[in-house]
Design a protein around this motif. Structure first.
Motif, PDB file in Angstrom:
ATOM      1  N   GLY A   1       0.805  -1.214   0.000  1.00 52.52           N
ATOM      2  CA  GLY A   1       0.000   0.000   0.000  1.00 52.52           C
ATOM      3  C   GLY A   1       0.837   1.263   0.000  1.00 52.52           C
ATOM      4  N   CYS A   2       2.112   1.140   0.291  1.00 55.48           N
ATOM      5  CA  CYS A   2       2.991   2.300   0.345  1.00 55.48           C
ATOM      6  C   CYS A   2       3.796   2.361  -0.943  1.00 55.48           C
ATOM      7  CB  CYS A   2       3.935   2.211   1.539  1.00 55.48           C
ATOM      8  SG  CYS A   2       3.060   2.143   3.109  1.00 55.48           S
ATOM      9  N   GLY A   3       3.320   3.141  -1.905  1.00 53.44           N
ATOM     10  CA  GLY A   3       4.030   3.271  -3.163  1.00 53.44           C
ATOM     11  C   GLY A   3       5.275   4.110  -2.993  1.00 53.44           C
TER      12      GLY A   3
ATOM     13  N   GLY B   1      -7.531  10.741  -9.379  1.00 51.34           N
ATOM     14  CA  GLY B   1      -7.550  10.633  -7.925  1.00 51.34           C
ATOM     15  C   GLY B   1      -6.185  10.745  -7.280  1.00 51.34           C
ATOM     16  N   THR B   2      -5.115  10.684  -8.064  1.00 46.29           N
ATOM     17  CA  THR B   2      -3.767  10.815  -7.508  1.00 46.29           C
ATOM     18  C   THR B   2      -3.597  12.210  -6.915  1.00 46.29           C
ATOM     19  OG1 THR B   2      -2.863   9.304  -9.174  1.00 46.29           O
ATOM     20  CG2 THR B   2      -1.281  10.718  -8.019  1.00 46.29           C
ATOM     21  N   ILE B   3      -3.062  12.265  -5.706  1.00 40.62           N
ATOM     22  CA  ILE B   3      -2.775  13.538  -5.055  1.00 40.62           C
ATOM     23  C   ILE B   3      -1.318  13.895  -5.358  1.00 40.62           C
ATOM     24  CG2 ILE B   3      -2.654  14.813  -2.865  1.00 40.62           C
ATOM     25  CD1 ILE B   3      -5.517  13.987  -3.733  1.00 40.62           C
ATOM     26  N   VAL B   4      -1.118  15.090  -5.893  1.00 45.03           N
ATOM     27  CA  VAL B   4       0.205  15.540  -6.322  1.00 45.03           C
ATOM     28  C   VAL B   4       0.544  16.837  -5.603  1.00 45.03           C
ATOM     29  CG1 VAL B   4       1.595  16.269  -8.300  1.00 45.03           C
ATOM     30  CG2 VAL B   4      -0.176  14.527  -8.602  1.00 45.03           C
ATOM     31  N   ARG B   5       1.759  16.903  -5.078  1.00 46.68           N
ATOM     32  CA  ARG B   5       2.260  18.148  -4.500  1.00 46.68           C
ATOM     33  C   ARG B   5       3.028  18.850  -5.593  1.00 46.68           C
ATOM     34  NH1 ARG B   5       6.856  18.589  -2.858  1.00 46.68           N
ATOM     35  NH2 ARG B   5       7.829  20.054  -1.549  1.00 46.68           N
ATOM     36  N   VAL B   6       2.608  20.059  -5.931  1.00 48.56           N
ATOM     37  CA  VAL B   6       3.221  20.842  -6.999  1.00 48.56           C
ATOM     38  C   VAL B   6       3.979  21.995  -6.368  1.00 48.56           C
ATOM     39  CG1 VAL B   6       2.808  22.179  -9.095  1.00 48.56           C
ATOM     40  CG2 VAL B   6       1.278  20.271  -8.521  1.00 48.56           C
ATOM     41  N   LYS B   7       5.266  22.095  -6.693  1.00 47.37           N
ATOM     42  CA  LYS B   7       6.105  23.165  -6.154  1.00 47.37           C
ATOM     43  C   LYS B   7       6.533  24.084  -7.298  1.00 47.37           C
ATOM     44  CE  LYS B   7      10.377  23.897  -3.544  1.00 47.37           C
ATOM     45  NZ  LYS B   7      11.494  23.197  -2.873  1.00 47.37           N
TER      46      LYS B   7
ATOM     47  N   PRO C   1       1.393   4.565  -7.471  1.00 48.15           N
ATOM     48  CA  PRO C   1       0.394   3.597  -6.996  1.00 48.15           C
ATOM     49  C   PRO C   1       0.991   2.198  -6.868  1.00 48.15           C
ATOM     50  CG  PRO C   1      -0.460   4.876  -8.838  1.00 48.15           C
ATOM     51  CD  PRO C   1       0.991   5.198  -8.708  1.00 48.15           C
ATOM     52  N   ALA C   2       0.666   1.515  -5.778  1.00 45.65           N
ATOM     53  CA  ALA C   2       1.144   0.146  -5.561  1.00 45.65           C
ATOM     54  C   ALA C   2       0.418  -0.779  -6.518  1.00 45.65           C
ATOM     55  CB  ALA C   2       0.903  -0.272  -4.122  1.00 45.65           C
TER      56      ALA C   2
END
Length: 127
Positions: free
Chosen positions: A24-26, A68-74, A125-126
Protein backbone atom coordinates in the motif's frame (compact mmCIF):
# COMPACT_ATOMS: atom_id res chain seq x y z
CA UNK A 1 -1.89 -29.22 18.57
CA UNK A 2 -3.72 -26.01 19.52
CA UNK A 3 -0.44 -24.17 20.02
CA UNK A 4 0.76 -25.11 16.53
CA UNK A 5 -2.54 -24.01 15.01
CA UNK A 6 -2.41 -20.74 16.93
CA UNK A 7 1.21 -20.16 15.90
CA UNK A 8 0.61 -20.77 12.19
CA UNK A 9 -2.63 -18.76 12.17
CA UNK A 10 -0.84 -15.85 13.84
CA UNK A 11 2.08 -16.12 11.43
CA UNK A 12 -0.29 -16.14 8.45
CA UNK A 13 -2.22 -13.10 9.67
CA UNK A 14 0.96 -11.15 10.37
CA UNK A 15 2.27 -11.85 6.86
CA UNK A 16 -1.03 -10.76 5.31
CA UNK A 17 -1.08 -7.53 7.32
CA UNK A 18 2.58 -6.81 6.52
CA UNK A 19 1.87 -7.41 2.83
CA UNK A 20 -1.02 -4.96 2.88
CA UNK A 21 1.09 -2.26 4.50
CA UNK A 22 4.12 -2.81 2.29
CA UNK A 23 2.25 -2.90 -1.01
CA UNK A 24 0.00 0.00 0.00
CA UNK A 25 2.99 2.30 0.34
CA UNK A 26 4.03 3.27 -3.16
CA UNK A 27 7.39 4.77 -3.98
CA UNK A 28 7.60 8.57 -3.89
CA UNK A 29 8.20 9.97 -7.37
CA UNK A 30 9.58 13.42 -8.20
CA UNK A 31 9.58 14.95 -11.66
CA UNK A 32 10.21 18.40 -13.01
CA UNK A 33 8.83 20.25 -15.98
CA UNK A 34 6.53 23.12 -16.84
CA UNK A 35 3.06 23.81 -15.49
CA UNK A 36 0.28 25.87 -16.97
CA UNK A 37 -3.24 26.53 -15.74
CA UNK A 38 -6.70 26.53 -17.21
CA UNK A 39 -10.14 27.96 -16.41
CA UNK A 40 -12.28 30.18 -18.64
CA UNK A 41 -14.06 28.13 -21.30
CA UNK A 42 -13.65 24.89 -19.32
CA UNK A 43 -15.68 26.01 -16.28
CA UNK A 44 -18.71 23.76 -15.86
CA UNK A 45 -17.61 21.22 -18.47
CA UNK A 46 -16.99 17.57 -17.70
CA UNK A 47 -13.38 16.56 -17.10
CA UNK A 48 -11.98 13.29 -18.43
CA UNK A 49 -12.78 11.66 -15.07
CA UNK A 50 -16.43 12.69 -15.36
CA UNK A 51 -16.25 15.38 -12.68
CA UNK A 52 -17.41 18.91 -13.46
CA UNK A 53 -14.51 21.34 -13.81
CA UNK A 54 -14.56 24.04 -11.16
CA UNK A 55 -11.85 26.70 -11.18
CA UNK A 56 -12.15 27.13 -7.40
CA UNK A 57 -11.11 23.53 -6.65
CA UNK A 58 -7.50 22.39 -6.35
CA UNK A 59 -7.44 19.98 -9.27
CA UNK A 60 -5.15 19.29 -12.21
CA UNK A 61 -4.75 17.52 -15.52
CA UNK A 62 -2.04 14.97 -16.25
CA UNK A 63 -1.43 12.89 -19.36
CA UNK A 64 -0.45 9.76 -17.42
CA UNK A 65 -1.24 9.87 -13.68
CA UNK A 66 -4.33 7.93 -12.54
CA UNK A 67 -7.43 9.92 -11.65
CA UNK A 68 -7.55 10.63 -7.92
CA UNK A 69 -3.77 10.81 -7.51
CA UNK A 70 -2.77 13.54 -5.05
CA UNK A 71 0.21 15.54 -6.32
CA UNK A 72 2.26 18.15 -4.50
CA UNK A 73 3.22 20.84 -7.00
CA UNK A 74 6.10 23.17 -6.15
CA UNK A 75 6.66 26.37 -8.12
CA UNK A 76 10.43 26.37 -8.61
CA UNK A 77 10.50 30.16 -9.12
CA UNK A 78 9.23 30.98 -5.62
CA UNK A 79 9.13 27.72 -3.63
CA UNK A 80 5.35 27.84 -3.03
CA UNK A 81 3.48 24.52 -3.02
CA UNK A 82 -0.06 23.25 -3.48
CA UNK A 83 -1.64 19.80 -3.32
CA UNK A 84 -3.96 18.92 -6.19
CA UNK A 85 -6.09 15.97 -7.23
CA UNK A 86 -5.73 14.66 -10.78
CA UNK A 87 -9.17 14.62 -12.43
CA UNK A 88 -8.49 15.47 -16.07
CA UNK A 89 -6.19 14.71 -19.01
CA UNK A 90 -3.67 17.12 -20.47
CA UNK A 91 -1.79 19.35 -20.98
CA UNK A 92 -1.57 18.91 -24.71
CA UNK A 93 1.33 21.30 -25.27
CA UNK A 94 4.87 19.95 -25.68
CA UNK A 95 7.09 20.38 -22.63
CA UNK A 96 4.29 20.78 -20.09
CA UNK A 97 3.70 18.10 -17.49
CA UNK A 98 0.65 19.39 -15.61
CA UNK A 99 -2.27 21.78 -16.08
CA UNK A 100 -3.53 23.32 -12.83
CA UNK A 101 -6.93 24.73 -12.00
CA UNK A 102 -7.10 28.50 -11.47
CA UNK A 103 -7.22 28.09 -7.66
CA UNK A 104 -4.17 25.84 -7.58
CA UNK A 105 -2.27 28.22 -9.86
CA UNK A 106 -3.20 31.16 -7.63
CA UNK A 107 -2.01 29.27 -4.54
CA UNK A 108 1.52 28.95 -5.99
CA UNK A 109 1.46 32.49 -7.38
CA UNK A 110 1.79 31.65 -11.09
CA UNK A 111 -1.19 33.54 -12.56
CA UNK A 112 0.99 36.40 -13.85
CA UNK A 113 3.50 34.07 -15.52
CA UNK A 114 1.03 31.59 -17.00
CA UNK A 115 3.70 28.89 -17.35
CA UNK A 116 6.29 28.14 -14.66
CA UNK A 117 8.87 25.47 -13.90
CA UNK A 118 7.56 23.05 -11.27
CA UNK A 119 8.46 19.93 -9.35
CA UNK A 120 5.78 17.27 -8.91
CA UNK A 121 5.88 14.89 -5.97
CA UNK A 122 3.47 11.96 -5.61
CA UNK A 123 3.25 8.35 -4.52
CA UNK A 124 3.50 5.78 -7.27
CA UNK A 125 0.39 3.60 -7.00
CA UNK A 126 1.14 0.15 -5.56
CA UNK A 127 0.48 -2.76 -7.90
Amino acid sequence: MHRKLYFFTSLFLMSVIAGIFLTGCGKTIKETGKASYYAGQFIGRKTASGETFRKHKRTAASKTLPFGTIVRVKNLKNGKTVKVKINDRGPFVAGRIIDLSWKAAKKIDMLQDGVVPVQLKYKKPAR
